[in-house]
Design a protein around this motif. Structure first.
Motif, PDB file in Angstrom:
ATOM      1  N   LYS A   1       0.339  -1.141  -0.419  1.00 38.68           N
ATOM      2  CA  LYS A   1      -0.237   0.205   0.421  1.00 38.68           C
ATOM      3  C   LYS A   1       0.690   1.207  -0.144  1.00 38.68           C
ATOM      4  O   LYS A   1       1.813   1.207   0.543  1.00 38.68           O
ATOM      5  N   PRO A   2       0.185   2.224  -0.922  1.00 32.85           N
ATOM      6  CA  PRO A   2       1.499   3.644  -0.499  1.00 32.85           C
ATOM      7  C   PRO A   2       2.050   4.099   0.251  1.00 32.85           C
ATOM      8  O   PRO A   2       2.733   4.640   0.942  1.00 32.85           O
ATOM      9  N   ASP A   3       0.665   3.764   1.346  1.00 29.00           N
ATOM     10  CA  ASP A   3       1.023   4.348   2.707  1.00 29.00           C
ATOM     11  C   ASP A   3      -0.018   4.493   3.655  1.00 29.00           C
ATOM     12  O   ASP A   3      -1.529   3.667   3.320  1.00 29.00           O
TER      13      ASP A   3
ATOM     14  N   VAL B   1      -0.691   4.324   8.518  1.00 36.24           N
ATOM     15  CA  VAL B   1      -0.146   4.707   9.958  1.00 36.24           C
ATOM     16  C   VAL B   1       1.128   3.773  10.270  1.00 36.24           C
ATOM     17  O   VAL B   1       0.178   2.710  10.220  1.00 36.24           O
ATOM     18  N   GLY B   2       2.165   3.969  10.970  1.00 39.40           N
ATOM     19  CA  GLY B   2       3.027   3.167  10.998  1.00 39.40           C
ATOM     20  C   GLY B   2       3.784   2.542  10.302  1.00 39.40           C
ATOM     21  O   GLY B   2       4.443   1.509  10.143  1.00 39.40           O
ATOM     22  N   LYS B   3       3.286   2.647   8.304  1.00 40.56           N
ATOM     23  CA  LYS B   3       4.200   1.576   7.651  1.00 40.56           C
ATOM     24  C   LYS B   3       5.503   2.147   7.137  1.00 40.56           C
ATOM     25  O   LYS B   3       6.398   0.739   7.594  1.00 40.56           O
ATOM     26  N   PRO B   4       6.454   3.308   7.990  1.00 38.26           N
ATOM     27  CA  PRO B   4       7.568   3.195   7.190  1.00 38.26           C
ATOM     28  C   PRO B   4       9.085   2.470   8.768  1.00 38.26           C
ATOM     29  O   PRO B   4       9.575   1.484   8.515  1.00 38.26           O
ATOM     30  N   GLU B   5       7.941   1.985   9.431  1.00 32.27           N
ATOM     31  CA  GLU B   5       8.313   1.536  11.108  1.00 32.27           C
ATOM     32  C   GLU B   5       7.895  -0.442  10.619  1.00 32.27           C
ATOM     33  O   GLU B   5       8.980  -0.595  11.465  1.00 32.27           O
ATOM     34  N   LEU B   6       7.320  -0.730  10.172  1.00 36.33           N
ATOM     35  CA  LEU B   6       6.590  -1.807  10.021  1.00 36.33           C
ATOM     36  C   LEU B   6       7.393  -2.631   8.889  1.00 36.33           C
ATOM     37  O   LEU B   6       8.158  -3.472   8.812  1.00 36.33           O
TER      38      LEU B   6
ATOM     39  N   PRO C   1       5.540  17.681  11.611  1.00 37.15           N
ATOM     40  CA  PRO C   1       5.085  17.799  10.392  1.00 37.15           C
ATOM     41  C   PRO C   1       5.063  16.309   9.904  1.00 37.15           C
ATOM     42  O   PRO C   1       6.455  15.853  10.805  1.00 37.15           O
ATOM     43  N   ARG C   2       4.260  15.934   9.714  1.00 33.43           N
ATOM     44  CA  ARG C   2       4.977  13.705   9.053  1.00 33.43           C
ATOM     45  C   ARG C   2       5.491  13.916   8.446  1.00 33.43           C
ATOM     46  O   ARG C   2       5.231  14.971   6.764  1.00 33.43           O
ATOM     47  N   PRO C   3       6.763  13.254   7.850  1.00 32.03           N
ATOM     48  CA  PRO C   3       7.341  13.344   6.978  1.00 32.03           C
ATOM     49  C   PRO C   3       6.492  12.526   5.442  1.00 32.03           C
ATOM     50  O   PRO C   3       5.820  11.648   5.823  1.00 32.03           O
TER      51      PRO C   3
ATOM     52  N   THR D   1       9.395   8.188   1.289  1.00 38.62           N
ATOM     53  CA  THR D   1      10.862   8.888   1.169  1.00 38.62           C
ATOM     54  C   THR D   1      11.800   8.937   2.582  1.00 38.62           C
ATOM     55  O   THR D   1      12.592   9.358   2.343  1.00 38.62           O
ATOM     56  N   ALA D   2      10.805   8.856   3.596  1.00 38.76           N
ATOM     57  CA  ALA D   2      11.989   9.548   4.816  1.00 38.76           C
ATOM     58  C   ALA D   2      12.482   8.431   5.161  1.00 38.76           C
ATOM     59  O   ALA D   2      12.084   7.027   5.156  1.00 38.76           O
ATOM     60  N   THR D   3      14.036   8.013   5.620  1.00 34.70           N
ATOM     61  CA  THR D   3      14.493   7.576   5.616  1.00 34.70           C
ATOM     62  C   THR D   3      13.760   6.716   7.576  1.00 34.70           C
ATOM     63  O   THR D   3      13.646   7.914   7.997  1.00 34.70           O
ATOM     64  N   PRO D   4      14.745   5.905   7.948  1.00 30.76           N
ATOM     65  CA  PRO D   4      14.376   5.082   8.955  1.00 30.76           C
ATOM     66  C   PRO D   4      14.806   6.445  10.103  1.00 30.76           C
ATOM     67  O   PRO D   4      14.059   6.324  10.920  1.00 30.76           O
ATOM     68  N   GLU D   5      15.883   7.055  10.142  1.00 33.42           N
ATOM     69  CA  GLU D   5      15.993   8.548  10.937  1.00 33.42           C
ATOM     70  C   GLU D   5      14.749   9.485  10.762  1.00 33.42           C
ATOM     71  O   GLU D   5      14.509  10.059  11.637  1.00 33.42           O
ATOM     72  N   GLN D   6      14.991   9.800   9.817  1.00 29.61           N
ATOM     73  CA  GLN D   6      13.906  10.812  10.006  1.00 29.61           C
ATOM     74  C   GLN D   6      12.596  10.822   9.990  1.00 29.61           C
ATOM     75  O   GLN D   6      11.921  11.199  11.365  1.00 29.61           O
ATOM     76  N   TRP D   7      11.771   9.305  10.064  1.00 26.81           N
ATOM     77  CA  TRP D   7      10.770   9.203  10.999  1.00 26.81           C
ATOM     78  C   TRP D   7      10.753   8.814  12.136  1.00 26.81           C
ATOM     79  O   TRP D   7       9.729   9.288  12.878  1.00 26.81           O
TER      80      TRP D   7
END
Lengths: 1189, 104
Positions: free
Chosen positions: A858-860, A862-867, B25-27, B31-37
């Motif tokens: 999915k493009p986005d 909540v919590g996606k980058p962490e997962l 603000p929510r990155p 494109t956000a790196t883990p560090e930015q997140w």
């Protein structure tokens, strides 16, 4: 320790009572009797306990804290440290303040075996061992003796006796919003209050004593004349509310001032929480004791104490007196003594350098030794050596006290904010006229500032009627300067004596503490405990600072003073606790649970049935026949709008774009850090209409979470606005889960309009239809228990009806109600996890075993980058099914999993490291063995791994990780258990009767009272429809009522502007469908997104009507309900008794009335809280449904 | 108890609000790196002075609002409504919304 050793005394007489005094406060026409350490004493109404005892000739009231020295009257007011006594079962009563009431039993504290023969007085002989820090130094080692030390020390503690049998008192609480609060009801306080009220302010005048008047009360004819005039003016001023026997305890940010009000009938103490416009601090001055040898011997009194005893209570304080005076108060005391017939043997004038060296006598003054060598026989020494400014409230407002050597006292100093002002003796010196003139200017200016602040508030609130009023144009009032009179600096004389009478800290102790290095005032305070006793520094602070300055060779100004912290005087813990508001929530089926003998379970605010006697049998009924459970607390959110799929795709980790109408999907929500936050099913009821369910405990948080995204990232003003309206309908529906192989059969007997066959209504589908004669029910085919089951959401008023119908029509099928415990066993057997039980604040989606659900493509969400990160790096731990090898043992939840053995028997990792924990465990009635879920380190999570569970009793037992989370039916075959059974037709279940939240069985409690100054009406049956639309668009204009206001429309419905872009419309009980249709037409405007949701069953609604409504609401609601801020037609939402409540001011015939409106499940609690708040005003109940117009 | 100036309801006790934290603000998650997140998740300015915060007025208008609060004095300034970056128009009374000015 109480004094029980003295018995069989004859009744005391009032041998020390004077003839009538002009300002006396006692009522000689009536007499009271009470006992003191077992002996009977007479008193008059108006007497304090101590004045009555002093009139009977008593001089010793207590033994001191450390040395058990006899102590008598020092200040004869609330702060008098030596007269703290036990009254009946109440300890620590300020007996010089507490009025005598008939029949009380008063005894001394901290004496054993008796007041006169106190064995602990031997401490005086070992005084050198009780130096400062004695306890720290002596009882530090060895540690194993601590329990023994504690026992001995507790016997020495300076406190009364608490009876565990004492009933809990009604400690009241109310809110107040005075423009001006004047702390102190002396001449300055009264003058300031009068000036403020005359300038248009609402004033709360707070006085610690039982009457207004301050020092005027102990004065002569001139002072009494002024007093009478001021009191009459205050009484005649409607803008002033007077609280006597009350204290402003503190001043917090934004002028939040707690006031404790004592001595109300039936109420030990009431806490008034006041939000004050301008605080005027006018406490006057407190007289300071003088430090010399023997200054704590009974018979050494302050001049103010002597004047109080003579003038207020007509008590002769002694027979032969020496007066040490440095000011007019001392001179007046000498005059008063002469007038009272006391032989004034000497007046020692400190202004001429004369001084007292020491007092002779142990249990009472025998003689006074003067600096000139004379030794005068006397039983009374009066000191008037200066004043302490009680700057407590000023310090808490930001001012730092400044020492003025010329006046020998601290002054308030700079740094006061605009909303705090000072009047009276604390501000400076002057004659009475001058102080009154100053106070009047302060009062007028306080009112002007408060009116400006009030105008700002009026401008900011949406509840006012019409436009904001014009800005006030009053000019600042010039406040005259007060000077400070010269006063000799008198703190310690030529000998050492007591500094802190409460804590038994002498000037010698302070010198020795300084020698040990405790030479700053804050260190000294903590080391010696000086100023830390019951008087809290009011009597002793300045002397402590002065002695410290003397010991360190610095000045008082250099030494500074300690910080006066809240509270100014100690309130009881009862007053701080107040009436406890603990909202509870009930389902509409609660009467049935009560009748069935359900064991209650408190789950958050909800009261739920834990079980009905036998949870294992309930489990078997569900597995073998059919069971029903009340799941009303499950969170339910009504979603409307075209962008719901976008919202669901964002909030859930799985995909939601292609959910067909009538289908249901399970979803898991994570927070932005990937941690599992909530789970539940969401179904699509119509094109733009979904129903989301959440966990019971997460309902509120998920709602807020949804609103957060809709109001910020995707608000109408954002780059990606979403058209979605979310409305919580958790308690608009009563929810019942019907589970078990025979559930379809049972449902078939009740449901009409829905084909229940497996083909037509399969697993994970949702339908709407009629159940037991009730329309608009929502049916889900889902299964938390692992059985074939239907979750039925019934309009809440009919919940009890449907519940009873299920039990009645399922009797031959073996239907049984089951509780939360059985449900927990069932779901554990099935391996369903519970968020917060089997996950914690660190468990991310992969750690909960949700891998197949998380859609990283999915493009986005909540919590996606962490997962995504966790997916790449692997979850550190996993949720697994676990079974102990010995199935008879149920490991307690949270048991540690310490190590694992491979099949070869070797330990993996260290044998003692904690590698996981049991998160859920139960004995399974289906499998007859224990089953668990557990969190395990990822390297141990493979099925078949043997691990070791450490039980709390120390046993280590082997357990095996199972193939599936599910222990029962991992293939899910039971969900289609009876696909072939013949279903229906629906039976006649009688005409359903709707119940209101206030009357779940159909009846309100009996009328409470008949006096009728307050009336509560259950308005629950009214139709209640929620409208959402842009707050500033065409629909809003058509509705014509703005946020913060309420008005009746042309059809008689009450339209309440309940939120920005949110209206609640109340219509007649029978006209719901027409009302909904009418509002749908009204909101059908091109280009505007609007929704209409029927909440008739979702809310409790009641009406409070009568003259006392605002006063009753002020006990449960912090909002200013005055006529300008909350006029007729005002609508607001706030906390009422800790329940989020809509409050609508709706007067009738000029009599104030309010509609109160909350979540249905909290309705009964709110009703009870209002009955309690209204009890003191008299209350009628009216069950008749109100009409809208 | 301090008061917060709700731009919709006027000044209310802070107990009616839930603190939602510094405005962060929510990155862009694409494109956000883990560090930015993780900066977005965990790192706050936490100044001694003025800070823009989001609060949820759950016991009132149920709006997420922005408040400028001084972390030392607790003084709070009239806020903006969320979803907008502009301060609330304190003179408008015809929108069905309250005036927001002078909350302190």
């Amino acid at each position: 320790m109480t004094d029980q050793s003295v018995r069989a005394h004859p009744t005391a007489t009032s041998s020390h009572r004077l003839q009538a005094q002009p300002g006396e406060v006692i009522d000689r026409t009536r007499s009271l009797r009470f006992t003191w350490n077992g002996r009977t004493f007479p008193a008059h109404p108006g007497d304090s306990i101590v004045s009555a005892l002093a009139a009977g000739g008593e001089r010793i009231f207590s033994r001191s804290f450390k040395y058990h020295r006899p102590r008598g009257i020092l200040s004869a007011d609330y702060h008098d440290p030596g007269t703290i006594l036990q009254v009946d079962d109440e300890p620590n009563v300020r007996a010089a303040h507490r009025p005598v009431t008939d029949g009380i039993a008063v005894s001394s504290q901290n004496t054993w075996p008796s007041l006169r023969y106190d064995v602990k007085a031997a401490n005086q002989l070992v005084g050198r061992f009780l130096a400062p820090g004695f306890y720290y130094k002596t009882f530090i080692k060895p540690e194993r003796l601590w329990p023994a030390y504690e026992k001995v020390l507790a016997r020495f503690a300076h406190a009364g006796r608490i009876s565990p049998d004492t009933p809990h008192g009604y400690y009241d609480k109310r809110y107040a919003h005075p423009d001006v609060l004047v702390a102190g009801g002396g001449p300055a306080g009264m003058s300031a209050a009068l000036a403020a009220a005359r300038a248009g302010a609402g004033v709360l005048l707070v006085e610690e004593e039982h009457q207004l008047g301050g020092h005027l009360r102990r004065g002569g004819p001139d002072e009494l004349a002024v007093l009478a005039e001021l009191r009459a003016a205050v009484a005649a001023e409607p803008g002033i509310e007077v609280l006597t026997n009350s204290v402003a305890l503190a001043r917090y940010d934004d002028n939040w001032v707690p006031v404790v009000q004592r001595g109300l009938p039936g109420i030990p103490e009431r806490l008034v929480k006041a939000r004050v416009g301008t605080l005027v601090v006018a406490p006057g001055l407190i007289e300071r004791p003088y430090v010399f040898a023997g200054n704590d011997v009974p018979g050494v009194m302050l001049s103010t104490a002597v004047r109080r005893l003579i003038n207020l209570y007509a008590v002769r304080p002694g027979e032969r007196a020496v007066v040490l005076t440095a000011n007019a108060e001392g001179d007046a005391a000498a005059q008063d003594l002469r007038r009272a017939g006391v032989d004034v043997a000497a007046v020692v004038d400190a202004r001429r350098g004369e001084d007292v060296v020491r007092v002779h006598g142990r249990s009472g003054v025998r003689a006074v030794e003067l600096a000139d060598g004379r030794k005068i026989e006397a039983d009374l020494l009066v000191t008037a050596t200066g004043w302490t400014a009680p700057t407590s409230l000023l310090n808490q407002s930001g001012a730092r006290p400044v020492y003025l050597p010329r006046a020998a006292r601290f002054t308030p100093g700079d740094g006061l904010p605009d909303e705090v002002m000072v009047a009276g003796g604390i501000a400076g010196d002057g004659d009475l006229d001058r102080l009154r003139t100053h106070a009047e200017a302060v009062g007028a200016e306080a009112a002007r500032r408060a009116v400006v602040r009030r105008h700002a508030k009026l401008t900011a609130v949406p509840t006012r009627a019409g436009e904001a009023p014009a800005a006030p144009d009053g000019q600042p009032v010039a406040i005259p300067e007060l000077g400070f009179d010269a006063h000799p600096e008198l703190f310690r004389g030529r000998t050492h004596g007591m500094v802190d009478f409460s804590e038994d800290v002498s000037s010698k102790d302070i010198h020795s503490a300084v020698r040990e290095g405790y030479d700053s005032v804050e260190l000294l305070k903590r080391y010696t405990t000086v100023t830390m006793g019951p008087a809290q520094g009011k009597l002793e602070t300045v002397n402590a600072v002065a002695v410290l300055a003397e010991a360190t060779g610095s000045t008082i100004a250099e030494t500074g003073t300690t910080v006066w912290r809240p509270m100014y005087t100690p309130p009881t813990l009862g007053a701080l606790a107040g009436r406890i508001f603990e909202p509870v929530r009930h389902s509409p089926m609660q009467p049935a649970h009560d009748r069935l003998g359900a064991a209650p379970l408190v789950a958050g605010q909800w009261i739920r049935p834990d079980h009905y006697g036998d949870p294992a049998a309930e489990v078997r009924a569900v597995r073998e026949a059919v069971g029903i459970i009340d799941v009303t607390p499950i969170g339910k959110l009504d979603l409307r709008g075209p962008d719901i799929p976008e919202l669901l795709n964002l909030l859930y980790v799985n995909k939601w774009s292609k959910l067909e109408i009538g289908r249901v999907r399970y979803g898991v929500m994570c927070a932005e850090d990937g941690v599992v936050f909530d789970d539940g099913v969401t179904g699509r009821l119509a094109d733009d209409h979904y129903l989301m369910s959440t966990t019971s405990s997460g309902a509120g948080a998920v709602w807020e979470w949804v609103e957060n995204w809709l109001q910020t990232e995707h608000s109408p003003e954002s780059a990606t606005p979403w058209k979605v309206h979310v409305t919580p309908v958790t308690t608009a529906y009563a929810s019942i889960n019907v589970a078990g192989p025979r559930s379809r059969e049972l449902m078939g007997r009740l449901v009409s309009g829905v084909d229940l066959s497996d083909e037509a209504f399969g697993y994970m589908n949702v339908r709407t239809g009629r159940v037991a004669g009730v329309d608009d029910c929502v049916l889900w085919r889902i299964g938390f228990t692992g059985e074939l089951s239907y979750e039925v959401h019934v309009p809440a008023g009919y919940g009890l009806h449907v519940w009873e119908a299920l039990l009645e029509h399922g009797r031959d099928l073996g239907v049984r109600p089951f509780g939360v415990e059985a449900q927990r066993i069932l779901r554990l057997e099935k391996g369903h996890f519970i968020v917060g039980q089997d996950t914690d604040g660190l468990t991310k989606a992969y750690g909960a075993g949700l891998d197949p659900l998380v859609k990283l493509d999915k493009p986005d969400f909540v919590g996606k980058p962490e997962l995504a990160w966790q997916h790449e790096h692997g979850a550190p731990s996993r949720l697994v099914g676990l079974q102990l090898v010995d199935g008879a043992v149920v490991p307690p939840e949270a048991s540690q999993i310490v190590a694992a053995r491979s099949d070869s028997g070797a330990y993996i990792g260290s044998g003692s490291a904690i590698r996981g924990r049991v998160t859920s465990s139960r004995m399974s009635p289906t499998l007859n063995r224990s089953v668990c879920l557990a969190q395990l380190d990822a390297d141990l999570a493979e099925p078949g791994t043997t691990v070791t569970v450490r039980l709390p009793d120390g046993r280590h037992l082997p357990a095996r990780v199972t193939e599936h989370h599910a222990h029962v039916d991992p293939a899910g075959e039971r969900l289609r258990a009876d696909a072939g059974v013949q279903v229906g037709p629906a039976r006649d279940c009688g005409t359903p009767a709707a119940r209101t939240a206030l009357a779940p069985t159909g009846e309100l409690p009996a009328t409470v009272d008949g006096s009728g100054s307050l009336r509560i009406t259950d308005a629950g049956p009214l139709a209640k429809v929620l409208v959402r639309a842009p707050h500033d668009g065409a629909i809003a204009a058509a509705i014509g009522v703005r946020f913060g206001r309420a008005a009746r429309d042309a059809d008689g419905a009450l339209v309440v502007g309940s939120g920005p872009g949110e209206w609640l419309v109340l219509g007649g009980a029978d006209g719901r469908d027409e009302l909904v249709a009418r509002l749908e037409r009204l909101t059908d405007q091109p280009g505007e997104f609007a929704s209409v949701v029927d909440l008739t069953h979702g809310r409790a609604l009641l009406r409070l009507h009568g003259a006392a409504t605002a006063a009753a609401l002020a006990k449960v609601c912090a909002i200013d309900l005055s006529d300008d801020v909350t006029p007729n037609g005002a609508a607001l939402r706030t906390s009422v008794a800790k329940v989020v409540t809509d409050v609508v001011r709706d007067d009738a015939d000029g009599v104030p009335g309010y509609l109160l409106h909350c979540e249905r499940s909290s309705g009964r609690y709110l009703f009870d809280a209002l009955l309690d708040a209204g009890a003191e005003f008299g209350m009628d109940l009216d069950a008749h449904p109100m009409t809208t117009s | 108890m301090i008061q917060l100036p709700c731009p919709w309801c006027g000044p209310r006790n802070v107990a009616e609000f839930r603190y939602s934290g510094e405005v962060t603000p929510r990155p862009d998650p694409a494109t956000a790196t883990p560090e930015q997140w993780r900066d977005y998740l965990y790192i706050r300015r936490n100044p001694s002075g003025w800070v823009d915060e989001t609060w949820y007025h759950g016991t009132g208008c149920r709006r997420f609002i922005r408040v400028s609060r001084h972390t030392v004095s607790n003084e709070a300034r009239p806020a903006v409504r969320t979803g907008t970056t502009a301060p609330v128009d304190v003179t408008s009374t015809d929108s069905g919304a309250p005036d927001a000015g002078g909350a302190r």
